[in-house]
Design an enzyme around this catalytic site. Structure first.
Site, PDB file in Angstrom:
ATOM      1  CG  ASP A 272      -1.921   7.406   1.529  1.00  0.00           C
ATOM      2  OD1 ASP A 272      -1.151   8.365   1.399  1.00  0.00           O
ATOM      3  OD2 ASP A 272      -2.879   7.181   0.756  1.00  0.00           O
TER       4      ASP A 272
ATOM      5  CG  ASP B 118      -1.898   1.104   1.264  1.00  0.00           C
ATOM      6  OD1 ASP B 118      -2.371   1.514   0.190  1.00  0.00           O
ATOM      7  OD2 ASP B 118      -2.196   1.608   2.365  1.00  0.00           O
TER       8      ASP B 118
END
Length: 565
Positions: A120, A118
């Site tokens: 963030d 991922d």
């Protein structure tokens, strides 16, 4: 007549003897009971003095005795504040390192062929400025678009109030911490910024301290990521403002309004979300990226190491490409960051990515053709897990996907595809730092000693010649000491809600999800750079209560010493 008289005399004599026997037993019971209580009191005082001496030796405090947690509180949850300082060992044991990788489930990296990430709070770590900006934008949106009182613009973000993993009851306006069994930790229930003063009010409303699964999933929402912490703080501040100003309100209206503001914060208009940078927050970050993003000098080396050893890598994120591109250029100090990945997918709409049939689409090219393969250097958006698996051939337990959000990143790929998963928990660094301090360890040791003594006192209940009333008074007295110690150990993490991971003995609801759906977890993705690519992670053996005594002795090798003694 004479015989009848003798019988009456025998009855009287027996009655007198029985009375003296009873008195003797009562005196013996009182003496025995008094001796046991005094013995227990002396043992408690001796142990307490011993713990105080030991803590002073380590220049520490037993917090529940000293009555202060000032030396440990005031930390934020976004990183270690004493980097470079090594805490001293206590009781001869070492300390936990914040850069470790922690294991829930056995994992052999030798069989991992594909690493997914991922963006963030996984590849990108944000400074504390991000939470303040989220709070400010949401606050201003409430006033400007939803006509909230202008005085709300005077509210300021408090980084020490809320923590991740809390639950909010949309009907009552209560913010609280729940354990792994869905039981409420009563002294964490807040309405606005104030703790609910009467726990019985909470117990009456829920008919106990347990939250049913249906109510939990339909009438509550959980703060699952770090973006939600400033949102929870603002929600509590607004409710407190309404209470202080005697403004009538329905808690659900306020939470709905704030959720609407959060959608604008993250996505802006639909066109911005699909083809632009994103919402107001994304524009604020891009406009001053050095104020929000932390450089990641080790990240490039880690990703290059994976590819050098033949591992495939991919980036799967909900953020837009312009936002990712700007951030990755800053993090890697290179415009060629895409070369670090075999595949980059943006605007993926997780968690629906894992269950939908939404097709992939190329970014930056107006094309209506189907995507049947991922070409080098291209960026793709949308998509779904089924097509991703068919196009790449990456499936099952040879894939390790790493993210920070339990529900968006970890649960569905584990359940649907059997991916191995890793959780990034940024707050872990600060919690480990606190747990490593001598004062925390000595206070915890004292708490465990109190509990042992309480159990010892309770073992005398119901025994012959023991009057339980004095023992019960002693247990009540010690239970108060226990409450004080537990309270202080909670306060060192957060004065309102305590640790992210623990509700006293039990793991939190959040921690239990991590334990269930993350094979490994760590504070930073680069912690994996500290282990080899064929490393095997072995979890510690978990003991059931009936196994703990014997198996702990066997595993530690102390069973031989015990048998010899």
């Amino acid at each position: 007549m004479f015989t009848l008289l003798r019988q009456q005399q025998k009855k009287i004599l027996k009655s007198v003897l029985d009375h003296y026997t009873w008195l003797s037993l009562q005196r013996r019971r009182v003496n025995t009971n008094s001796a046991i209580v005094e013995q227990l009191r002396k043992e408690f005082a001796d142990k307490k003095e011993q713990h105080i001496v030991n803590s002073e030796r380590d220049r520490a405090k037993i917090l529940s005795v000293s009555g202060t947690t000032d030396q440990l509180t005031g930390r934020t949850y976004y990183g270690v504040h004493n980097k470079g300082k090594s805490p001293q060992a206590v009781y001869g044991f070492g300390v936990t390192r914040p850069d470790e990788v922690f294991i829930n489930n056995e994992l052999n990296l030798k069989y991992i062929d594909v690493y997914g990430f991922d963006y963030d709070y996984t590849l990108a770590n944000y400074t504390d400025n991000l939470s303040r900006t989220i709070y400010s934008i949401l606050r201003d949106l409430l006033v400007e678009l939803l006509r909230y009182p202008k005085e709300i613009k005077d509210l300021e973000f408090d980084p020490t109030f809320a923590i991740r993993g809390l639950h909010y009851d949309i009907n009552k306006g209560w913010l609280m911490k729940i354990d792994s069994y869905a039981n409420i930790q009563l002294n964490t229930v807040h309405t606005g910024r104030e703790r609910v003063s009467d726990p019985e009010e909470v117990i009456r409303y829920y008919n106990g301290t347990h939250i049913s699964p249906r109510y939990l999933h339909t009438q509550m929402f959980q703060l699952n990521d770090l973006f939600s912490v400033p949102q929870a703080c603002l929600l509590s501040d607004v409710l407190q403002y309404f209470k202080d100003k005697n403004i009538s309100f329905i808690p659900r209206y306020v939470s709905d309004d704030l959720n609407q503001a959060a959608r604008i914060l993250h996505t802006g208009s639909n066109m911005n979300s699909a083809f632009g940078i994103g919402g107001r927050l994304h524009h604020a970050v891009v406009d001053d990226i050095s104020a929000y993003l932390e450089r990641a000098p080790q990240l490039v080396g880690f990703l290059e190491k994976l590819r050098k050893h033949g591992k495939k890598t991919f980036l799967l994120t909900n953020s837009s490409f312009p936002f990712i591109d700007k951030g990755m250029r800053y993090l890697t100090s290179s415009p060629d960051w895409r070369d670090l990945f075999d595949c980059v997918i943006v605007s993926s709409r997780k968690p629906s990515f894992y269950s939908s049939r939404r097709p992939f689409r190329r970014v930056g090219e107006q094309s209506w053709d189907p995507v049947n393969k991922f070409e080098e250097g291209e960026i793709y958006q949308g998509g779904n897990l089924r097509d991703f698996t068919q196009i790449t051939g990456w499936s099952g337990q040879k894939v390790l996907y790493i993210g920070d959000h339990i529900f968006s990143d970890l649960i569905d790929p584990t359940v649907e595809q059997g991916w191995r998963t890793g959780a990034i928990i940024r707050e872990l660094e600060a919690e480990i730092e606190t747990r490593n301090t001598a004062s925390y360890r000595h206070t915890l040791a004292w708490l465990l000693r109190i509990e042992q003594l309480i159990q010892k006192a309770q073992s005398y209940y119901g025994k012959p010649d023991i009057d339980g009333s004095n023992l019960e008074s002693l247990v009540i007295e010690w239970s108060k000491e226990r409450r004080n110690a537990r309270h202080e150990l909670r306060n060192v993490f957060n004065r309102s809600f305590g640790s992210l991971f623990r509700t006293y003995q039990n793991p939190t609801y959040f921690a239990n999800k991590i334990r269930t759906f993350a094979d490994i977890y760590m504070s930073n993705v680069c912690n994996l750079n500290n282990v080899s690519l064929d490393h095997v992670f072995y979890p510690d053996r978990t003991y059931l209560p009936h196994e703990r005594l014997v198996e702990t002795l066997i595993d530690t090798g102390k069973i031989k010493e015990l048998l010899q003694s």
